[in-house]
Design an enzyme around this catalytic site. Sequence first.
Site, PDB file in Angstrom:
ATOM      1  N   LYS A 115       0.839  -1.201   0.000  1.00 17.39           N
ATOM      2  CA  LYS A 115       0.000   0.000   0.000  1.00 17.39           C
ATOM      3  C   LYS A 115       0.876   1.254   0.000  1.00 17.39           C
ATOM      4  CE  LYS A 115       1.337   0.795   4.187  1.00 17.39           C
ATOM      5  NZ  LYS A 115       2.223   1.959   4.455  1.00 17.39           N
ATOM      6  N   ARG A 157       9.586   8.059   3.134  1.00 15.45           N
ATOM      7  CA  ARG A 157       8.314   8.586   3.646  1.00 15.45           C
ATOM      8  C   ARG A 157       8.332  10.106   3.731  1.00 15.45           C
ATOM      9  NH1 ARG A 157       9.658   3.948   5.996  1.00 15.45           N
ATOM     10  NH2 ARG A 157       8.102   2.283   6.187  1.00 15.45           N
ATOM     11  N   ASP A 205       1.171   6.650   3.902  1.00 13.40           N
ATOM     12  CA  ASP A 205       1.885   5.611   4.627  1.00 13.40           C
ATOM     13  C   ASP A 205       1.027   4.992   5.721  1.00 13.40           C
ATOM     14  OD1 ASP A 205       4.292   4.089   5.119  1.00 13.40           O
ATOM     15  OD2 ASP A 205       4.506   5.247   6.959  1.00 13.40           O
TER      16      ASP A 205
END
Length: 322
Positions: free
Chosen positions: A98, A166, A178
């Site tokens: 994801k 990130r 995230d």
Amino acid sequence: MEKGPVRWGILGAAKIAREWVAPAIHASARGVVAAVGSRDRAKAAAMAAPYGARAVEGYEALLADPGVDAIYIPLPNGDHVAWTLKCLEAGKHVLCEKPIALAAGEIDDLIAARDRTGLVAAEAFMVTHHPQWLRVRELLREGAVGRLRHVQGAFSFFNEDPGNIRNQADLGGGALRDIGVYPSVVTRYVTGAEPERIAAAIDWDMGIDATARVQAAFPEFHLDFYVSMRMAPRQLMTFHGDGGWLSVHAAFNAGAYGDEVIEIRASDATTILERFPRADQYRAQADAFNASVLDGAPFACPLEFSRGNQRMIDMIYAAAAA
């Protein structure tokens, strides 16, 4: 005759693949890590060694490997759609980390490719395979909290390393992509409902959404949650109804953030704690994917479900920008 095993290829040597997903795949009942592909052959070899797997230099070479049936993609977020499509066109089933896309409309192309090829393609939301979330869905359907009126959530950790993907906008970083996907996905998963309106505020840092605060109106209840990459670690989801409430104390990374326990409190203050044996949700995910490939079993998180989740994330970004 028993079918399988599914021969998996790992596309890259990302930390989540090394530490969580590859070991889970190899431990799954009907799967095996057969090959690891990396642009750095030494990294591929180091990751492949514990499984007796082949080390393949280059992503395209892994897709062309006839000894691979399915591929797990843990690449940076911005690469997920392109490589999922490449895997499907190469005749490989694909489980992608994801978020599988950066916009809901991109998932339409993945659905079309999945349907055209007849292969299994899905997003790796491991929480939809954890026994505690299967139980929460069951409890809500049984009316354990009465009529659900409000959901609250939190997911945070501290990371201000500019070298971490990130924190890199050009790689699709940010807290919502995230970890913001998790309060969204579990709420939608256990209720079967979709948001109608959203209000949101975002704190930007390093060009990414470092903290987001979200208020979402669903048809029968409201969801409030915050996610942050600039706060101390916390995970919690609470479902509050007119007849009681229940909380999942280690909602997304059970074990790392606390014990696998659901606290259920009735309106008369009666409290029940339901505890679960330590479960490997990554292995449960691999088992479910293998069953989809080998038996055609339904997968808990099909691409249509993923499209709904990405639509909610898109709505959050749009609300915060309004």
